[in-house]
Design a protein around this motif. Structure first.
Motif, PDB file in Angstrom:
ATOM      1  N   LYS A 318       7.037  -7.494  28.341  1.00  0.00           N
ATOM      2  CA  LYS A 318       8.270  -6.706  28.273  1.00  0.00           C
ATOM      3  C   LYS A 318       8.711  -6.469  26.828  1.00  0.00           C
ATOM      4  N   ASN A 319       8.510  -7.483  25.975  1.00  0.00           N
ATOM      5  CA  ASN A 319       8.983  -7.399  24.592  1.00  0.00           C
ATOM      6  C   ASN A 319       7.832  -7.275  23.591  1.00  0.00           C
ATOM      7  N   PHE A 320       6.705  -6.756  24.066  1.00  0.00           N
ATOM      8  CA  PHE A 320       5.515  -6.650  23.219  1.00  0.00           C
ATOM      9  C   PHE A 320       5.765  -5.752  22.001  1.00  0.00           C
ATOM     10  N   ILE A 321       5.289  -6.204  20.836  1.00  0.00           N
ATOM     11  CA  ILE A 321       5.370  -5.403  19.608  1.00  0.00           C
ATOM     12  C   ILE A 321       3.956  -5.007  19.164  1.00  0.00           C
ATOM     13  N   ARG A 322       3.164  -6.003  18.797  1.00  0.00           N
ATOM     14  CA  ARG A 322       1.779  -5.750  18.403  1.00  0.00           C
ATOM     15  C   ARG A 322       0.952  -6.994  18.704  1.00  0.00           C
ATOM     16  N   ALA A 323      -0.374  -6.873  18.540  1.00  0.00           N
ATOM     17  CA  ALA A 323      -1.257  -8.033  18.708  1.00  0.00           C
ATOM     18  C   ALA A 323      -2.234  -8.088  17.540  1.00  0.00           C
ATOM     19  N   ASP A 324      -2.344  -9.253  16.923  1.00  0.00           N
ATOM     20  CA  ASP A 324      -3.406  -9.477  15.947  1.00  0.00           C
ATOM     21  C   ASP A 324      -4.666  -9.772  16.752  1.00  0.00           C
ATOM     22  N   ALA A 325      -5.783  -9.091  16.429  1.00  0.00           N
ATOM     23  CA  ALA A 325      -6.999  -9.228  17.222  1.00  0.00           C
ATOM     24  C   ALA A 325      -8.238  -9.359  16.353  1.00  0.00           C
ATOM     25  N   ILE A 326      -9.168 -10.191  16.831  1.00  0.00           N
ATOM     26  CA  ILE A 326     -10.468 -10.341  16.192  1.00  0.00           C
ATOM     27  C   ILE A 326     -11.452 -10.825  17.249  1.00  0.00           C
ATOM     28  N   TYR A 327     -12.690 -10.339  17.185  1.00  0.00           N
ATOM     29  CA  TYR A 327     -13.704 -10.807  18.139  1.00  0.00           C
ATOM     30  C   TYR A 327     -14.042 -12.247  17.807  1.00  0.00           C
ATOM     31  N   TRP A 328     -14.251 -13.064  18.826  1.00  0.00           N
ATOM     32  CA  TRP A 328     -14.374 -14.516  18.634  1.00  0.00           C
ATOM     33  C   TRP A 328     -15.481 -14.904  17.659  1.00  0.00           C
ATOM     34  N   GLN A 329     -16.633 -14.222  17.700  1.00  0.00           N
ATOM     35  CA  GLN A 329     -17.728 -14.565  16.798  1.00  0.00           C
ATOM     36  C   GLN A 329     -17.382 -14.259  15.348  1.00  0.00           C
ATOM     37  N   LYS A 330     -16.639 -13.163  15.133  1.00  0.00           N
ATOM     38  CA  LYS A 330     -16.237 -12.810  13.769  1.00  0.00           C
ATOM     39  C   LYS A 330     -15.271 -13.846  13.203  1.00  0.00           C
ATOM     40  N   LEU A 331     -14.419 -14.393  14.075  1.00  0.00           N
ATOM     41  CA  LEU A 331     -13.485 -15.434  13.638  1.00  0.00           C
ATOM     42  C   LEU A 331     -14.258 -16.676  13.200  1.00  0.00           C
ATOM     43  N   ILE A 332     -15.288 -17.034  13.957  1.00  0.00           N
ATOM     44  CA  ILE A 332     -16.101 -18.203  13.619  1.00  0.00           C
ATOM     45  C   ILE A 332     -16.884 -17.952  12.329  1.00  0.00           C
ATOM     46  N   GLU A 333     -17.472 -16.767  12.224  1.00  0.00           N
ATOM     47  CA  GLU A 333     -18.240 -16.436  11.008  1.00  0.00           C
ATOM     48  C   GLU A 333     -17.345 -16.442   9.770  1.00  0.00           C
ATOM     49  N   ALA A 334     -16.083 -16.052   9.943  1.00  0.00           N
ATOM     50  CA  ALA A 334     -15.147 -16.023   8.806  1.00  0.00           C
ATOM     51  C   ALA A 334     -14.726 -17.427   8.386  1.00  0.00           C
ATOM     52  N   GLY A 335     -14.799 -18.377   9.321  1.00  0.00           N
ATOM     53  CA  GLY A 335     -14.427 -19.754   8.989  1.00  0.00           C
ATOM     54  C   GLY A 335     -13.006 -20.119   9.322  1.00  0.00           C
ATOM     55  N   GLY A 336     -12.286 -19.247  10.052  1.00  0.00           N
ATOM     56  CA  GLY A 336     -10.914 -19.575  10.448  1.00  0.00           C
ATOM     57  C   GLY A 336      -9.959 -18.425  10.227  1.00  0.00           C
ATOM     58  N   TRP A 337      -8.715 -18.615  10.674  1.00  0.00           N
ATOM     59  CA  TRP A 337      -7.719 -17.544  10.605  1.00  0.00           C
ATOM     60  C   TRP A 337      -7.386 -17.148   9.170  1.00  0.00           C
ATOM     61  N   VAL A 338      -7.236 -18.132   8.273  1.00  0.00           N
ATOM     62  CA  VAL A 338      -6.813 -17.837   6.904  1.00  0.00           C
ATOM     63  C   VAL A 338      -7.839 -16.965   6.188  1.00  0.00           C
ATOM     64  N   THR A 339      -9.110 -17.388   6.248  1.00  0.00           N
ATOM     65  CA  THR A 339     -10.155 -16.615   5.556  1.00  0.00           C
ATOM     66  C   THR A 339     -10.402 -15.272   6.241  1.00  0.00           C
ATOM     67  N   ALA A 340     -10.229 -15.216   7.566  1.00  0.00           N
ATOM     68  CA  ALA A 340     -10.395 -13.944   8.281  1.00  0.00           C
ATOM     69  C   ALA A 340      -9.357 -12.935   7.822  1.00  0.00           C
ATOM     70  N   ARG A 341      -8.125 -13.411   7.583  1.00  0.00           N
ATOM     71  CA  ARG A 341      -7.065 -12.517   7.086  1.00  0.00           C
ATOM     72  C   ARG A 341      -7.362 -12.085   5.657  1.00  0.00           C
ATOM     73  N   GLN A 342      -7.827 -13.021   4.869  1.00  0.00           N
ATOM     74  CA  GLN A 342      -8.134 -12.704   3.471  1.00  0.00           C
ATOM     75  C   GLN A 342      -9.229 -11.654   3.363  1.00  0.00           C
ATOM     76  N   LYS A 343     -10.163 -11.658   4.319  1.00  0.00           N
ATOM     77  CA  LYS A 343     -11.277 -10.701   4.318  1.00  0.00           C
ATOM     78  C   LYS A 343     -10.926  -9.395   5.038  1.00  0.00           C
ATOM     79  N   GLY A 344      -9.700  -9.302   5.556  1.00  0.00           N
ATOM     80  CA  GLY A 344      -9.259  -8.083   6.227  1.00  0.00           C
ATOM     81  C   GLY A 344      -9.910  -7.863   7.587  1.00  0.00           C
ATOM     82  N   LEU A 345     -10.279  -8.962   8.252  1.00  0.00           N
ATOM     83  CA  LEU A 345     -10.967  -8.854   9.538  1.00  0.00           C
ATOM     84  C   LEU A 345     -10.010  -8.845  10.733  1.00  0.00           C
TER      85      LEU A 345
END
Length: 367
Positions: A318-345
């Motif tokens: 009901k109160n949805f604004i947006r969703a941060d999304a990443i495919y699970w394998q890409k998250l693992i390859e990036a090494g976590g949420w922080v590095t995934a954000r830093q890489k723009g994934l």
């Protein structure tokens, strides 16, 4: 989103053996996940999902946790539906109870006999195709009875009533030719009206071929062969050995792995049954991954981001604004949420985003 599969079958085809194996899997599941509800005729079992453990190991490492976050998989509820004999649609045997239980489930799993042990008496069973046809015929006759209870609207000016009666006539004509509801070609409007009748043969189906243990290594070939014989998609047919599954349920994980390897198979037929049951209903999972838990959320394959958010909590949709999304394998390859954000994934997706199986989401919502 709850998901229930009704297990049906003629006597001595292995239905009880299969269900008991599911119950043992449920007991092991409930020991680790106490939210699972246990009832005598219901087995709530996890959908095998290797992604959860890999994400948990990632979060433990990237967040410097002492232990893995809890894993919460999607689940399938199997319901043991007993009492079928020929004439069930007329209430013979436990027919009325049998049919009422089927109306309550989302899909039907037909267990048919494909094993050779003639020491087990064939009570009404002859071969897999005919066994399936006996049950399908009973469901079709029950649906025909449902439609015959509908009254003609006569020469009414009510367009909706006429459309409904036209559909009833179309369905009755198909049923009398042996064509079940799910195979009748309908318009989109007719499909909406059809839901009013809650027909049994409208439900998705899955065929569990209860085979000999030595057949498991040839599961792909057997499933292809019988999919053709049943006029079904391969994903609707699964080769199992209920006796082997019952024995596997007594073993440790390592012992199960070794036993399966000795049979020349990679995974248990029970796991394949659960996965195919999940797919039969057009379902998939998106994931959430954080320090508190790693969870798979069950949604339909055509859900957009707000609907997926609603699987977590109705207020999120009901109160949805947006969703941060990443495919699970890409998250693992990036090494976590922080590095995934830093890489723009990490993608920022809006209300029209069609969620994909394996997406890891962070839902952003208003108060």
């Amino acid at each position: 989103m709850s998901l229930s599969i009704g297990i049906v079958g003629l006597p001595n085809v292995g239905k009880s053996t299969l269900f008991n194996a599911l119950l043992k899997k449920q007991q092991a599941f409930a020991a680790n996940f106490p939210f699972a509800t246990i009832e005598p005729n219901v087995g709530v079992v996890p959908v095998p999902d290797e992604r959860l453990l890999k994400l948990a190991e990632l979060i433990k490492s990237s967040e410097s946790l002492e232990r893995l976050p809890p894993l919460v998989p999607s689940t399938v509820e199997f319901v043991d539906i007993a009492g079928l004999i020929a004439g069930a649609h007329k209430g013979e045997g436990l027919g009325n109870k049998f049919l009422s239980h089927i109306r309550e489930v989302d899909a039907i799993c037909h267990v048919v006999r494909n094993f050779k042990d003639e020491n087990i008496i064939r009570e009404g069973s002859s071969d897999p195709k005919k066994d399936f046809e006996v049950i399908e015929t009973e469901l079709l006759l029950a649906d025909l009875q449902t439609l015959e209870k509908q009254k003609s609207p006569g020469n009414t000016p009510d367009k909706d009533a006429r459309k409904k009666w036209d559909l009833i006539s179309k369905l009755k004509e198909s049923f009398e030719k042996g064509i079940v509801a799910r195979k009748v070609v309908l318009t989109e409007e007719e499909g909406v009206i059809l839901k009013e009748f809650h027909l049994l043969t409208q439900k998705p189906i899955l065929i569990a071929l209860n085979s000999d243990e030595e057949d498991l290594k040839d599961s792909d070939l057997i499933e292809n062969e019988f999919a053709g014989r049943f006029n079904l998609q391969k994903d609707q047919v699964v080769c199992i050995c209920a006796r082997t599954e019952s024995e596997l349920a007594e073993l440790s994980d390592d012992e199960q792995k070794n036993y399966l390897e000795s049979l020349g198979v990679k995974s248990s037929s029970l796991e394949r049954l659960i996965k195919k049951a999940f797919a039969t209903l057009g379902l998939m999972s998106f994931l959430t991954a954080g320090e508190k838990e790693i969870r798979a959320w069950t949604i339909k394959q055509d859900f957009r981001a707000p609907q997926a958010a609603g699987a977590i909590h109705t207020d999120f949709e009901k109160n949805f604004i947006r969703a941060d999304a990443i495919y699970w394998q890409k998250l693992i390859e990036a090494g976590g949420w922080v590095t995934a954000r830093q890489k723009g994934l990490i993608r920022s997706e809006g209300k029209e985003y069609l969620v994909q199986d394996g997406d890891v989401l962070i839902i952003k919502h208003g108060a």
